[in-house]
Design a protein around this motif. Structure first.
Motif, PDB file in Angstrom:
ATOM      1  N   ARG A   1       0.817  -1.208   0.000  1.00 22.72           N
ATOM      2  CA  ARG A   1       0.000   0.000   0.000  1.00 22.72           C
ATOM      3  C   ARG A   1       0.854   1.263   0.000  1.00 22.72           C
ATOM      4  NH1 ARG A   1      -5.485  -0.681   0.683  1.00 22.72           N
ATOM      5  NH2 ARG A   1      -5.508   1.339  -0.335  1.00 22.72           N
ATOM      6  N   VAL A   2       1.988   1.211   0.693  1.00 21.47           N
ATOM      7  CA  VAL A   2       2.866   2.381   0.722  1.00 21.47           C
ATOM      8  C   VAL A   2       3.454   2.616  -0.670  1.00 21.47           C
ATOM      9  CG1 VAL A   2       5.012   3.315   1.688  1.00 21.47           C
ATOM     10  CG2 VAL A   2       3.369   2.180   3.193  1.00 21.47           C
ATOM     11  N   ILE A   3       3.703   1.522  -1.395  1.00 23.58           N
ATOM     12  CA  ILE A   3       4.204   1.663  -2.770  1.00 23.58           C
ATOM     13  C   ILE A   3       3.063   2.099  -3.691  1.00 23.58           C
ATOM     14  CG2 ILE A   3       5.161   0.402  -4.744  1.00 23.58           C
ATOM     15  CD1 ILE A   3       6.642  -1.354  -2.597  1.00 23.58           C
ATOM     16  N   GLY A   4       1.914   1.456  -3.512  1.00 29.28           N
ATOM     17  CA  GLY A   4       0.749   1.815  -4.324  1.00 29.28           C
ATOM     18  C   GLY A   4       0.754   1.126  -5.673  1.00 29.28           C
ATOM     19  N   LYS A   5      -0.399   1.184  -6.326  1.00 34.64           N
ATOM     20  CA  LYS A   5      -0.550   0.568  -7.644  1.00 34.64           C
ATOM     21  C   LYS A   5       0.370   1.290  -8.621  1.00 34.64           C
ATOM     22  CE  LYS A   5      -4.621  -0.929 -10.227  1.00 34.64           C
ATOM     23  NZ  LYS A   5      -6.062  -0.653 -10.286  1.00 34.64           N
ATOM     24  N   LYS A   6       1.221   0.543  -9.290  1.00 34.69           N
ATOM     25  CA  LYS A   6       2.215   1.118 -10.206  1.00 34.69           C
ATOM     26  C   LYS A   6       2.973   2.267  -9.549  1.00 34.69           C
ATOM     27  CE  LYS A   6      -0.345  -0.136 -14.345  1.00 34.69           C
ATOM     28  NZ  LYS A   6      -1.270   0.367 -15.341  1.00 34.69           N
ATOM     29  N   ALA A   7       3.323   2.069  -8.285  1.00 32.62           N
ATOM     30  CA  ALA A   7       4.124   3.040  -7.516  1.00 32.62           C
ATOM     31  C   ALA A   7       3.445   4.401  -7.386  1.00 32.62           C
ATOM     32  CB  ALA A   7       5.522   3.184  -8.109  1.00 32.62           C
ATOM     33  N   SER A   8       2.104   4.428  -7.496  1.00 34.57           N
ATOM     34  CA  SER A   8       1.396   5.711  -7.466  1.00 34.57           C
ATOM     35  C   SER A   8       1.493   6.396  -6.102  1.00 34.57           C
ATOM     36  CB  SER A   8      -0.068   5.503  -7.843  1.00 34.57           C
ATOM     37  OG  SER A   8      -0.660   4.571  -6.948  1.00 34.57           O
ATOM     38  N   MET A   9       1.501   5.601  -5.047  1.00 35.70           N
ATOM     39  CA  MET A   9       1.530   6.198  -3.721  1.00 35.70           C
ATOM     40  C   MET A   9       2.879   6.865  -3.459  1.00 35.70           C
ATOM     41  SD  MET A   9      -0.864   6.372  -1.395  1.00 35.70           S
ATOM     42  CE  MET A   9      -1.835   5.032  -0.721  1.00 35.70           C
ATOM     43  N   ILE A  10       3.963   6.144  -3.797  1.00 36.55           N
ATOM     44  CA  ILE A  10       5.304   6.713  -3.631  1.00 36.55           C
ATOM     45  C   ILE A  10       5.419   8.011  -4.418  1.00 36.55           C
ATOM     46  CG2 ILE A  10       7.701   6.401  -4.348  1.00 36.55           C
ATOM     47  CD1 ILE A  10       7.658   3.630  -3.407  1.00 36.55           C
ATOM     48  N   GLN A  11       4.886   7.997  -5.647  1.00 39.56           N
ATOM     49  CA  GLN A  11       4.959   9.177  -6.500  1.00 39.56           C
ATOM     50  C   GLN A  11       4.202  10.339  -5.868  1.00 39.56           C
ATOM     51  OE1 GLN A  11       6.920   9.250  -9.195  1.00 39.56           O
ATOM     52  NE2 GLN A  11       6.500  11.441  -9.189  1.00 39.56           N
ATOM     53  N   LEU A  12       3.053  10.008  -5.256  1.00 39.65           N
ATOM     54  CA  LEU A  12       2.217  11.018  -4.609  1.00 39.65           C
ATOM     55  C   LEU A  12       2.984  11.696  -3.464  1.00 39.65           C
ATOM     56  CD1 LEU A  12      -0.803  11.900  -4.793  1.00 39.65           C
ATOM     57  CD2 LEU A  12      -1.265  10.296  -2.945  1.00 39.65           C
ATOM     58  N   ILE A  13       3.622  10.870  -2.642  1.00 39.86           N
ATOM     59  CA  ILE A  13       4.362  11.413  -1.490  1.00 39.86           C
ATOM     60  C   ILE A  13       5.541  12.250  -1.991  1.00 39.86           C
ATOM     61  CG2 ILE A  13       5.574  10.868   0.655  1.00 39.86           C
ATOM     62  CD1 ILE A  13       4.132   8.139   0.619  1.00 39.86           C
ATOM     63  N   LYS A  14       6.195  11.748  -3.042  1.00 40.42           N
ATOM     64  CA  LYS A  14       7.333  12.460  -3.610  1.00 40.42           C
ATOM     65  C   LYS A  14       6.893  13.816  -4.162  1.00 40.42           C
ATOM     66  CE  LYS A  14      11.033  11.794  -6.896  1.00 40.42           C
ATOM     67  NZ  LYS A  14      11.541  10.988  -7.995  1.00 40.42           N
ATOM     68  N   ASP A  15       5.782  13.829  -4.861  1.00 37.56           N
ATOM     69  CA  ASP A  15       5.267  15.084  -5.424  1.00 37.56           C
ATOM     70  C   ASP A  15       4.910  16.073  -4.319  1.00 37.56           C
ATOM     71  OD1 ASP A  15       5.590  13.994  -7.871  1.00 37.56           O
ATOM     72  OD2 ASP A  15       3.471  13.594  -8.269  1.00 37.56           O
ATOM     73  N   ALA A  16       4.363  15.544  -3.219  1.00 35.37           N
ATOM     74  CA  ALA A  16       3.888  16.425  -2.153  1.00 35.37           C
ATOM     75  C   ALA A  16       5.011  16.916  -1.252  1.00 35.37           C
ATOM     76  CB  ALA A  16       2.833  15.708  -1.316  1.00 35.37           C
ATOM     77  N   THR A  17       6.083  16.142  -1.128  1.00 31.64           N
ATOM     78  CA  THR A  17       7.109  16.486  -0.139  1.00 31.64           C
ATOM     79  C   THR A  17       8.500  16.671  -0.731  1.00 31.64           C
ATOM     80  OG1 THR A  17       7.656  14.176   0.292  1.00 31.64           O
ATOM     81  CG2 THR A  17       5.884  15.121   1.615  1.00 31.64           C
ATOM     82  N   GLY A  18       8.705  16.253  -1.974  1.00 39.15           N
ATOM     83  CA  GLY A  18      10.030  16.329  -2.579  1.00 39.15           C
ATOM     84  C   GLY A  18      11.025  15.343  -1.988  1.00 39.15           C
ATOM     85  N   VAL A  19      10.502  14.289  -1.338  1.00 37.42           N
ATOM     86  CA  VAL A  19      11.382  13.337  -0.670  1.00 37.42           C
ATOM     87  C   VAL A  19      11.512  12.062  -1.499  1.00 37.42           C
ATOM     88  CG1 VAL A  19      11.556  11.838   1.367  1.00 37.42           C
ATOM     89  CG2 VAL A  19      10.899  14.225   1.628  1.00 37.42           C
ATOM     90  N   GLU A  20      12.748  11.559  -1.629  1.00 30.56           N
ATOM     91  CA  GLU A  20      12.999  10.277  -2.290  1.00 30.56           C
ATOM     92  C   GLU A  20      12.631   9.160  -1.322  1.00 30.56           C
ATOM     93  OE1 GLU A  20      14.017   9.420  -5.273  1.00 30.56           O
ATOM     94  OE2 GLU A  20      14.267  11.474  -6.015  1.00 30.56           O
ATOM     95  N   ILE A  21      11.870   8.164  -1.792  1.00 28.12           N
ATOM     96  CA  ILE A  21      11.434   7.087  -0.902  1.00 28.12           C
ATOM     97  C   ILE A  21      11.853   5.738  -1.465  1.00 28.12           C
ATOM     98  CG2 ILE A  21       9.453   6.008   0.244  1.00 28.12           C
ATOM     99  CD1 ILE A  21       7.972   8.639  -0.193  1.00 28.12           C
ATOM    100  N   THR A  22      12.525   4.947  -0.644  1.00 29.18           N
ATOM    101  CA  THR A  22      12.845   3.576  -1.023  1.00 29.18           C
ATOM    102  C   THR A  22      12.194   2.665   0.006  1.00 29.18           C
ATOM    103  OG1 THR A  22      14.972   4.370  -1.825  1.00 29.18           O
ATOM    104  CG2 THR A  22      14.713   1.974  -1.582  1.00 29.18           C
ATOM    105  N   VAL A  23      11.335   1.758  -0.483  1.00 29.42           N
ATOM    106  CA  VAL A  23      10.605   0.882   0.437  1.00 29.42           C
ATOM    107  C   VAL A  23      11.177  -0.528   0.361  1.00 29.42           C
ATOM    108  CG1 VAL A  23       8.333   0.039   1.116  1.00 29.42           C
ATOM    109  CG2 VAL A  23       8.547   2.265   0.005  1.00 29.42           C
TER     110      VAL A  23
END
Lengths: 235, 263, 245
Positions: free
Chosen positions: C159-181
């Motif tokens: 869920r944190v990754i999301g469908k086709k990494a959509s969730m990670i992209q969302l967090i990245k867009d909102a915070t500018g943070v690189e996320i590796t799960v």
């Protein structure tokens, strides 16, 4: 004088007011608290984790290891000295046996699941409350289990079979027996059975049947608490 | 190596601290919320509390007993404080007899209360040389998310204030099932505050990550008039006199802040 | 006569009856006893055709070959490192799986990876006893430098990754943070101090509300950032399986 009216007015098979909650210890992998009357057990599960000392590990499957502790101020009388008493060690061992039959740790060889139970306040039935809380904490931790385990003490007070005895009932002036029982929730198979006191064969049968019949009430508290954790968070 | 012992984010905590920032975004002198004190949680005890500071939770309970006074203080009762860092509260604690951290926590908390004469132990004496009340406080960690020192000190003080004497029958036996309305003779509210130095900055109420990154700490116990009753420096680092005085100022200020939560 | 007694997305606990009769097939975290199927964990029912499975809501990470995980170096061995995997089992990283450069015999390996370093690696082998080998020889696998590591319930990783990494992209867009799960429940966040804090808060929120449906849309609204999916072929790193149902 037979014991026809219980000291706190409950019916013979009446349980004390119970409550349950899971996720009470953020640090733990799973946790739960269970209260029946004044008896209050808090359980935390850590694991599966590496077994130390190493030689205790089982290469075929993981195992569970319980610890039971009454907080020093939780007794009915004087302060209890901290440290492992023989009583606490024995209770921990029978807790292991009460929970082992349902736990499936074949996917986790050489590991241990530690279950720690602390009781801040007690009024008899502590090992039963500990087992009930421990089963909830195991489920909360996502440990694979074939069933839940529920536990309650039954017994006789002056010839009357009753469920969920209080300390005052255990101390009743007359023949008393205390029979802690744990059962699997579905098939009502007995996983804990101890007895202290004075009981006749016929009374024992009635008592065990009473335990079986009230077990679903304890299971309801467990299930409600576990499901409640995943209630939809309102917007 | 147990996963439990893994230290997370030490370098990031240190890097942030050098800029005067904290890992969770708080100010250096800011406590976590909520700070809650729930009294009389255990009817088995003469006094009990559950204290929460953020995610850190401790329970403290008081038991009273009638004992023969010590020969060197025949007209006084006694006070003893013990701490249990339970394996229930953190994967860092193992079952077994108390280790050094639990002993230090109990000793430091004990000295703060004892040396400031929070309880007038002379008033606990019933018959000189024969019988006096002894007060035993047990601190039990329930969830260690950092700063057990402040939580324990607050819990002990709150538990003492929650305590009621049990009934004593004609033969002089204690009836623990019934309690009187009489409270302990408490003279003042003494609290211990621990100041941590992380990355050269002094801060209060550390999380576990900040405790792992800390090189020095100083515990200061004080009452409402600002009199200090106990101190203890911990950690591997050294401190200058200036730093000690800064830490003391911060500790006195924060003791007043936490005292406000007591009532 | 077969009979299913639960519905899709029901929350069940260990021992709960899911179906009676032999027409249904027990899937993940379920088992058959006599002619009945029961749940083995606390989780959410998922019915797909005749297969009944339960998605665990909590529980330990089980190491699998090919999983990308985040691990920590705990010891230096003769020809590699021992790493903690945030499970009951440690793993071994061999020096030839850590670097392409030539390593002299007897060279001090702490010059490459030191005790306490975190690394993003991939499980290359697991035995029946959960002895684990990891490798860093793939794009995107590297030593963790800077930022912060947070630990989450590994069951919520999809869920944190999301469908086709959509969730990670969302967090990245909102915070500018690189996320590796990491599949083992460790998450590496790297960005500004404020961004990391915000991202951490959002990841916690996803973790707590992972069982809710339409979470990506809810969060998209909450963060005020439009949802966008990364098409699989533009993802620089291997797409992690799983995601929103």
């Amino acid at each position: 004088m037979a014991y026809t009216e219980r000291l706190d007015g409950r019916k013979a098979n009446g349980l004390r007011e119970m409550s349950g909650k899971v996720g009470v210890i953020p640090n733990a992998d799973g946790s739960a608290e269970f209260r029946t009357g004044k008896t209050w057990a808090i359980a935390a599960v850590y694991g599966p984790r590496e077994v130390l000392p190493r030689f205790m590990a089982n290469p075929k499957k993981g195992f569970i290891r319980c610890q039971y502790t009454m907080m020093p101020f939780s007794g009915t009388g004087e302060r209890i000295r901290p440290g492992r008493s023989r009583r606490a060690q024995e209770i921990a061992m029978v807790m292991d046996k009460a929970l082992e039959p349902v736990v499936d740790l074949t996917a986790f060889p050489n590991s241990v699941v530690d279950i720690f139970v602390e009781l801040p306040q007690t009024d008899a039935g502590t090992r039963c409350a500990a087992i009930t809380a421990a089963a909830m904490a195991l489920a909360d931790a996502g440990i694979p289990m074939r069933d839940m385990v529920c536990s309650v003490s039954v017994g006789t007070v002056d010839g009357t079979v009753v469920a969920d005895l209080t300390y005052n009932e255990e101390a009743f002036d007359g023949h008393v027996s205390d029979i802690p029982v744990a059962m699997t929730a579905r098939n009502k198979e007995i996983t804990l059975l101890q007895m202290d006191g004075h009981v006749k064969k016929e009374e024992l049968k009635i008592a065990l049947e009473m335990a079986r019949d009230v077990m679903s009430k304890i299971f309801d508290v467990q299930k409600k608490a576990l499901v409640a954790k995943f209630a939809e968070v309102p917007q | 190596m147990n996963t439990a012992m893994i230290t997370f984010n030490k370098n990031t905590v240190l890097a942030l601290a050098k800029e005067g920032k904290r890992f969770d975004g708080r100010k250096l002198d800011e406590y976590r919320g909520p700070i809650e004190i729930e009294s009389s949680i255990s009817k088995s005890a003469e006094g009990s509390v559950k204290v929460r500071i953020g995610d850190t939770v401790v329970i403290a309970g008081v038991k009273l007993s009638l004992e023969k006074p010590y020969p060197d203080t025949p007209n006084q009762g006694g006070l003893m404080i013990n701490a249990e860092l339970t394996p229930l509260s953190s994967s860092r604690y193992e079952p077994g007899p108390p280790q050094m951290p639990a002993i230090e926590l109990a000793r430091v908390t004990d000295r703060g209360i004892r040396e400031s004469h929070v309880i007038d132990t002379k008033k606990l004496c019933i018959t000189k040389g024969e019988k006096a009340w002894f007060v035993m406080v047990d601190i039990v960690s329930v969830n260690d998310a950092g700063n057990l020192f402040d939580a324990a000190g607050l819990a002990v003080m709150a538990a003492l204030k929650d305590t009621k004497f049990p009934v004593v029958d004609e033969e002089g036996n204690v009836n623990y099932k019934e309690h009187t309305d009489e409270s302990l003779p408490i003279a003042k509210d003494t609290l211990s505050i621990t100041i941590f130095r992380v990355g050269g900055n002094l801060l209060v109420d550390p999380t576990v990550e900040e405790e792992d990154a800390c090189d020095t700490r100083l515990t200061v116990s004080s009452d409402a008039t600002g009199v200090i009753s106990a101190m203890q420096k911990g950690g591997e680092g050294t401190m200058t006199i200036d730093e000690v005085m800064k830490a003391v100022d911060l500790a006195l200020d924060k003791a007043n802040f936490l005292r406000g939560k007591l009532q | 006569m077969s009979n299913i007694v639960v519905e899709n997305r029901d929350i069940v606990i260990p021992g709960d009856l899911l179906a009676e009769g032999m027409d249904y097939i027990p899937g993940d975290f379920t088992f058959r006893e006599d002619e009945k199927i029961f749940s083995k964990v606390l989780g959410m029912v998922s019915v797909s055709g005749r297969v009944l499975k339960v998605t665990a809501l909590s529980g330990p990470y089980l190491p699998k070959i090919g999983d990308k995980i985040i691990a920590k170096v705990t010891d230096v061995l003769m020809s590699g490192w021992r790493v903690d995997t945030n499970t009951a089992y440690t793993a071994v990283l061999n020096v030839r799986d850590a670097t392409t450069r030539f390593v002299r015999k007897g060279e001090d390996l702490t010059g490459i990876l030191d005790i306490g370093d975190f690394l993003v690696c991939k499980i290359s082998n697991v035995t029946s006893q959960n002895l684990i080998d990891v490798t860093m020889k793939e794009p995107g696998l590297k030593k963790v430098e800077g930022g912060r590591i947070m630990r989450i319930n590994c069951n919520k990783v999809p869920r944190v990754i999301g469908k086709k990494a959509s969730m990670i992209q969302l967090i990245k867009d909102a915070t500018g943070v690189e996320i590796t799960v990491g599949q083992n429940g460790l998450v590496w966040l790297r960005g500004s101090a404020e961004g990391e804090l915000k991202a951490q808060e959002v990841v916690r929120m996803i973790e707590q509300r992972a069982h809710e449906s339409g979470l990506t849309d809810k969060l998209s609204k909450f963060l005020g950032v439009p949802k966008r999916e990364i098409a699989p072929d533009t993802v620089p790193e291997p797409v992690v399986e799983g995601g929103e149902q």
